[in-house]
Design a protein around this motif. Sequence first.
Motif, short mmCIF file in Angstrom:
data_model
loop_
_atom_site.label_atom_id
_atom_site.label_comp_id
_atom_site.label_asym_id
_atom_site.label_seq_id
_atom_site.Cartn_x
_atom_site.Cartn_y
_atom_site.Cartn_z
N TYR A 1 58.86 -63.76 142.02
CA TYR A 1 57.54 -64.13 141.51
C TYR A 1 56.55 -64.24 142.68
O TYR A 1 56.11 -65.34 143.03
CB TYR A 1 57.61 -65.46 140.75
CG TYR A 1 58.45 -65.39 139.50
CD1 TYR A 1 57.88 -65.10 138.27
CD2 TYR A 1 59.82 -65.61 139.55
CE1 TYR A 1 58.65 -65.03 137.11
CE2 TYR A 1 60.61 -65.54 138.41
CZ TYR A 1 60.01 -65.25 137.20
OH TYR A 1 60.78 -65.18 136.06
N ASN B 1 50.01 -61.70 144.56
CA ASN B 1 49.64 -60.29 144.74
C ASN B 1 49.68 -59.88 146.20
O ASN B 1 50.12 -58.78 146.53
CB ASN B 1 48.25 -60.04 144.16
CG ASN B 1 48.27 -60.00 142.64
OD1 ASN B 1 49.33 -59.93 142.03
ND2 ASN B 1 47.09 -60.07 142.03
N LYS C 1 53.28 -59.02 147.79
CA LYS C 1 54.15 -57.95 147.26
C LYS C 1 54.56 -56.94 148.35
O LYS C 1 55.74 -56.58 148.44
CB LYS C 1 53.46 -57.24 146.10
CG LYS C 1 53.30 -58.11 144.87
CD LYS C 1 52.48 -57.44 143.79
CE LYS C 1 53.21 -56.30 143.14
NZ LYS C 1 52.44 -55.72 142.02
N ASP D 1 55.62 -52.99 140.36
CA ASP D 1 54.86 -53.50 139.21
C ASP D 1 55.80 -53.55 138.01
O ASP D 1 56.53 -52.58 137.76
CB ASP D 1 53.69 -52.58 138.86
CG ASP D 1 52.67 -52.48 139.98
OD1 ASP D 1 52.55 -53.45 140.76
OD2 ASP D 1 52.01 -51.42 140.07
N PHE E 1 59.27 -57.34 140.63
CA PHE E 1 58.26 -58.30 141.08
C PHE E 1 57.40 -58.69 139.88
O PHE E 1 56.70 -57.84 139.31
CB PHE E 1 57.36 -57.69 142.16
CG PHE E 1 58.08 -57.33 143.44
CD1 PHE E 1 59.39 -57.72 143.67
CD2 PHE E 1 57.45 -56.58 144.42
CE1 PHE E 1 60.05 -57.39 144.84
CE2 PHE E 1 58.09 -56.24 145.59
CZ PHE E 1 59.40 -56.64 145.81
N CYS F 1 54.37 -60.33 139.40
CA CYS F 1 53.21 -60.80 140.15
C CYS F 1 52.17 -61.38 139.20
O CYS F 1 52.37 -61.48 137.99
CB CYS F 1 52.62 -59.65 140.98
SG CYS F 1 51.97 -58.31 139.96
N GLU F 2 51.02 -61.73 139.76
CA GLU F 2 49.96 -62.36 138.96
C GLU F 2 49.43 -61.43 137.88
O GLU F 2 49.01 -61.88 136.82
CB GLU F 2 48.82 -62.78 139.89
CG GLU F 2 49.23 -63.74 141.00
CD GLU F 2 48.17 -63.87 142.07
OE1 GLU F 2 46.98 -63.92 141.70
OE2 GLU F 2 48.51 -63.91 143.26
N THR G 1 60.88 -66.58 146.27
CA THR G 1 60.12 -65.77 147.22
C THR G 1 60.02 -66.56 148.52
O THR G 1 59.00 -67.18 148.84
CB THR G 1 58.72 -65.44 146.67
OG1 THR G 1 58.86 -64.88 145.37
CG2 THR G 1 58.00 -64.45 147.57
#
Length: 475
Positions: A237, A240, A243, A332, A359, A361-362, A384
Amino acid sequence: MTDQHVSDTHFASFDLPDPVRQGLTDAGFTHCTPIQGLALPPALEGKDVAGQAQTGTGKTAAFLITVFTHLLRHPAPEQRRPNQVRALILAPTRELAIQIHKDAMVLGSHTGLTLGLAYGGTDYEKQRKQLSDGVDILIGTPGRIIDYFKQKVFDLRQAQTLVLDEADRMFDLGFIKDVRFLLRRMPPPTERQSMLFSATLSWRVMELAYEHMNNPAKVQTQDEQVTAERVRQAIYYPANDQKIPLLLGLMRKLGPERSMVFVNTKHGAEKVTAWLEGNGIRVALLSGDVPQRKRQSLLAKFEQSEYQVLVATDVAARGLHIPDVSHVFNFDLPQSGEDYVHRIGRTGRAGAEGDAISFACEDFAFHLPEIEEYIGFKIDSEMTDHAILATDLEPPKRRQRKPSSGPPRGRSGGRSGSSSGPGKQPRARQRSDQESTAGSQAAKPQGEPSGEGNGKPPRRRRRRKPRQEGPATPS
């Protein structure tokens, strides 16, 4: 862990023609996979089969063995013309069609049956000539095949067998109308043998099966999961901006010799590729606008380990059989569970183990609940940790644009009035020329109309309407 990839069933236990047995020997196949062990018995009896099979489980060999056996034991009628194909194998993507043709070349090398391959993007006239000369088995994608069919390059009225591979993907890519068009031009289901394979036997896939097949036998392994059993899945998690450091940190820690990174957009894929290149990783980029010849060249170099990493959009999520891909990174998260399954299916193939790391991500974390609902379990999460994040990263090098070789163009796309001078200078010069021309015309005597004698039309003057002082009275 027990080996779930092969079963106790030997290919020698089936009643197969000798040319087919020789092809199996050349390919090194001795034991069936679970889907092969279930699909071959009814298929070799001549029954239609609808099978649920994940990518990399051996379904291609199952239907190729059936097609070769059926054609060898049911000779073509004497009235068949050379351009009338005997078998049609439809695949949703060019890469999958090429892979099926490649496998068919090995398994069918002793059968004497001719193979044709038709897919978009390249070799239009070469493929057209091959089909007009005549082939026994036509393998390809629906769009290019329909193109040739409407030109009457080949005929389907003598087709004896049909295969729909990855039928669910046919729906996803919008090919299902093309598929139905071709099926209606073939002999009726009772006069041909049909096989359908799909990652999921959803209601829409089974509706297609019952409409265009002859009471198909439905086969699927009892312990088959939606995702490959040998693929270890984990999810991080990151924020951005974490990553890229996380991706490079994991690659340095895990050291995969051959891995794939999936990105949702072409722009994002280009960005990831630039970062990997800037930090000493041999990487290739595969997206939808890559020409077919270059795409095949990139894949060949990736298989030969000239590239360590293949960054791809979903165009590469299906139909690719690349051996020894040890890791798949979902940079993504995809928007659907089906895309997730087919992405991570690039690893853990042919009984090997693999790792799929995603991942959340936001921007894409909200896709995770749908993915976990689709695969039927919760993916193990990982911390992470800042110790994993790569810190000594080299920023990607800016690519210098090549200077334009031709004269500058205006906004409308046409060439400007002069070939010299940067920027908008030619346009400014053109305006000044027009102003000077107008000034010279204004200086002419009134008796001489402007524009006459120089090839230009006379200039019209706008007349002013007379001002009305009061309401107009009717005459």
